[in-house]
Write a protein that holds these residues in place. Structure first.
Motif, PDB file in Angstrom:
ATOM      1  N   GLN A  91     -95.113 -62.854  78.810  1.00 34.14           N
ATOM      2  CA  GLN A  91     -95.512 -63.865  80.164  1.00 34.14           C
ATOM      3  C   GLN A  91     -95.165 -65.338  79.642  1.00 34.14           C
ATOM      4  O   GLN A  91     -93.912 -66.019  80.416  1.00 34.14           O
ATOM      5  CB  GLN A  91     -96.640 -64.043  81.112  1.00 34.14           C
ATOM      6  CG  GLN A  91     -97.298 -62.663  81.694  1.00 34.14           C
ATOM      7  CD  GLN A  91     -98.411 -62.953  82.133  1.00 34.14           C
ATOM      8  OE1 GLN A  91     -99.381 -62.832  81.609  1.00 34.14           O
ATOM      9  NE2 GLN A  91     -98.144 -62.327  83.229  1.00 34.14           N
ATOM     10  N   ASP A  92     -95.289 -66.083  78.672  1.00 34.67           N
ATOM     11  CA  ASP A  92     -95.248 -67.259  78.782  1.00 34.67           C
ATOM     12  C   ASP A  92     -93.726 -66.942  77.715  1.00 34.67           C
ATOM     13  O   ASP A  92     -92.446 -67.964  78.229  1.00 34.67           O
ATOM     14  CB  ASP A  92     -95.250 -68.147  77.226  1.00 34.67           C
ATOM     15  CG  ASP A  92     -97.145 -68.333  77.415  1.00 34.67           C
ATOM     16  OD1 ASP A  92     -97.172 -68.260  78.965  1.00 34.67           O
ATOM     17  OD2 ASP A  92     -97.729 -68.168  77.106  1.00 34.67           O
ATOM     18  N   CYS A  94     -90.744 -65.200  79.011  1.00 36.69           N
ATOM     19  CA  CYS A  94     -89.980 -65.023  80.278  1.00 36.69           C
ATOM     20  C   CYS A  94     -90.159 -66.709  80.865  1.00 36.69           C
ATOM     21  O   CYS A  94     -88.872 -66.904  82.162  1.00 36.69           O
ATOM     22  CB  CYS A  94     -91.005 -64.534  81.473  1.00 36.69           C
ATOM     23  SG  CYS A  94     -90.892 -62.386  81.054  1.00 36.69           S
ATOM     24  N   VAL A  95     -91.096 -66.979  81.294  1.00 36.35           N
ATOM     25  CA  VAL A  95     -90.854 -68.825  81.997  1.00 36.35           C
ATOM     26  C   VAL A  95     -90.010 -69.333  80.938  1.00 36.35           C
ATOM     27  O   VAL A  95     -88.895 -70.385  81.730  1.00 36.35           O
ATOM     28  CB  VAL A  95     -92.478 -68.731  81.691  1.00 36.35           C
ATOM     29  CG1 VAL A  95     -92.288 -70.433  81.947  1.00 36.35           C
ATOM     30  CG2 VAL A  95     -93.720 -68.496  82.441  1.00 36.35           C
ATOM     31  N   LYS A  98     -86.349 -68.682  81.826  1.00 34.38           N
ATOM     32  CA  LYS A  98     -86.321 -68.691  82.863  1.00 34.38           C
ATOM     33  C   LYS A  98     -84.745 -69.240  83.596  1.00 34.38           C
ATOM     34  O   LYS A  98     -83.700 -68.176  84.093  1.00 34.38           O
ATOM     35  CB  LYS A  98     -87.539 -69.375  84.232  1.00 34.38           C
ATOM     36  CG  LYS A  98     -87.196 -69.556  85.255  1.00 34.38           C
ATOM     37  CD  LYS A  98     -88.390 -70.501  85.574  1.00 34.38           C
ATOM     38  CE  LYS A  98     -87.991 -70.578  87.613  1.00 34.38           C
ATOM     39  NZ  LYS A  98     -88.444 -71.267  88.473  1.00 34.38           N
ATOM     40  N   ARG A 104     -90.491 -64.015  85.976  1.00 39.72           N
ATOM     41  CA  ARG A 104     -92.073 -63.792  85.300  1.00 39.72           C
ATOM     42  C   ARG A 104     -92.854 -62.429  85.310  1.00 39.72           C
ATOM     43  O   ARG A 104     -92.627 -62.319  86.326  1.00 39.72           O
ATOM     44  CB  ARG A 104     -92.801 -65.310  84.879  1.00 39.72           C
ATOM     45  CG  ARG A 104     -94.585 -64.319  84.075  1.00 39.72           C
ATOM     46  CD  ARG A 104     -95.420 -66.595  85.047  1.00 39.72           C
ATOM     47  NE  ARG A 104     -96.115 -65.887  84.527  1.00 39.72           N
ATOM     48  CZ  ARG A 104     -97.514 -65.437  84.756  1.00 39.72           C
ATOM     49  NH1 ARG A 104     -97.226 -64.516  85.441  1.00 39.72           N
ATOM     50  NH2 ARG A 104     -99.040 -65.664  84.141  1.00 39.72           N
TER      51      ARG A 104
END
Length: 442
Positions: A91-92, A94-95, A98, A104
């Motif tokens: 998730q980190d 993906c952020v 961006k 995310r």
């Protein structure tokens, strides 16, 4: 390994260059599922210590592979433990990426286990047994929410025997004054539609006189949603047992049941409920005991179901058309049904039109209806035989024999051609354009 995402150049750069560029982005290997090689959305760890995406490894295990895909070790446990560390890292990442068009991944909900489902079902059984309708309704609502949350949850809920428990609760609460338990009974019906097909135990509960009366009450007096759910559950009840005629006979004896089923066709709620009603009616006129079957047919004929189906078939979609033709075929097996069919101007044109136009099953039913009507004709002038010729039955039956069909349909088509041929010389053929788009199956 790398993947390419195409993105528009942003801001001034886009204004200056005015074109789309390719940007290469490398996904870290430990973020990839070893099976699909895609970015993991719900990483879980097996007993062997290897992490996979939940969907990929569940698909692997459901295919009866009982070893770890990477280590090839036999799995001692099929528990899938969420790997929260890897998921948060993904998730980190993906952020951070961006700007490359990476979204995310959402935090996945932990799927329900069979133990949790069994605990809820036990509480439902207890609360329904003690007529505690409020607690029962809350628990059933929870089961519904979990089933709708994910397909994985739904499979787990179905496999844990939820259908029979819900059916048992419905039967228990129907035995008392069901008018006082409408809210919980409606919630149970709605939940039952999520766990089809129902097993034999559930069918027995729902086939009880109290349960059938309650569902008929919903068909007659419920709102659109209640009528739909009642029709779907009744259909499952009628077709899920080896003793269908017992349930259909019992259903036919309930005051207002037949009228409510016909109303679903005359005033449709939705296509799904219409199909369900036609299936139930078909079971009633086909699977009931011989004596009750004829009585049921007579009652449906008296309700003008033959005329209703003839009108309904004009523009019905395929699956509904097949079911409606099946019911009409059974009703034309009685003298009263045929008399109603003879009197309706649309019967012959619609039945002939459906031959080779909808499906093999619809063609089989259509030929059977035509055969029953023509072979039982008593008028000297030919009556429906002449009418069927005028609307193109002869040409369609000839084409059917050329294209090919089931043996019993072939016998009826041949028999019909002989009867039609007697009157053929004094009638003109129809325009062959009717068959222009027809393709043979060979």
């Amino acid at each position: 390994m790398t993947l390419s995402w195409r993105r528009l150049r942003a801001g001034r750069r886009a204004a200056k260059e005015g074109e789309t560029g390719d940007m290469e982005l490398t996904i870290p290997n430990h973020f990839r599922c070893p099976i699909s090689l895609d970015l993991m959305k719900d990483p879980v760890t097996l007993s062997t210590g290897i992490t996979y995406d939940r969907h990929s490894i569940e698909t692997w295990i459901e295919a009866e592979n009982f070893t770890c895909p990477i280590t090839n070790q036999v799995l001692t446990s099929f528990d899938l433990i969420p790997n929260h560390t890897i998921r948060k890292m993904i998730q980190d990442w993906c952020v951070e990426k961006k700007s490359f068009g990476i979204e995310r991944i959402p935090t996945p909900r932990i799927p329900i286990s069979s133990v949790q489902v069994a605990e809820i079902l036990s509480k439902i059984s207890t609360s329904s047994h003690h007529q505690n309708k409020d607690d029962c309704q809350v628990l059933v609502t929870k089961i519904k929410a979990l089933a709708k949350e994910s397909e994985r949850n739904k499979r787990c809920i179905v496999a844990t025997g939820t259908g029979s428990v819900l059916a048992g609760a419905f039967s228990a609460l129907s035995n008392s004054q069901h008018h006082q338990n409408v809210a919980v009974l409606e919630e149970i019906l709605s939940a039952l539609t999520l766990v089809f097909p129902l097993d034999g135990e559930a069918s027995l509960y729902l086939g009880s006189p109290a349960s059938l009366r309650c569902m008929v009450w919903f068909l007659e007096s419920g709102d659109l949603s209640q009528r739909r759910n009642a029709a779907l559950v009744l259909k499952e009840t009628a077709v899920s047992s080896d003793h269908d005629h017992q349930k259909t006979d019992a259903l036919a004896e309930i005051e207002g049941a037949l009228e409510a089923l016909v109303k679903l066709i005359k005033e449709p709620v939705c296509a799904t409920s219409t199909k369900a009603s036609l299936v139930i009616i078909y079971q009633m006129v086909n699977s009931s005991s011989s004596l009750s079957k004829e009585k049921i047919k007579e009652r449906f004929v008296e309700m003008e179901l033959v005329s209703l189906l003839s009108d309904f078939l004009v523009d019905a979609e395929r699956s509904i058309c097949e079911r409606a033709l099946g019911v009409l075929d059974r009703l034309c097996g009685s003298k009263q049904g045929r008399e109603k069919a003879y009197l309706h101007a649309l019967t012959m044109p619609v039945v002939v039109k459906k031959i080779l136009r909808v499906s093999d099953l619809a063609t089989e039913f259509s030929v059977s209806i035509l055969w029953k009507l023509c072979k039982n004709e008593t008028r000297e002038d030919g009556g429906v035989v002449v009418e069927s010729l005028q609307v193109g039955a002869f040409q369609k039956l000839l084409l059917l024999l050329q294209v090919g069909c089931a043996e019993r349909t072939k016998e009826k088509a041949t028999d019909l051609l002989k009867a039609l041929n007697i009157h053929r010389e004094r009638l003109e053929c129809i325009d062959s354009m009717d068959f222009k788009q027809l393709k043979r199956s060979f």
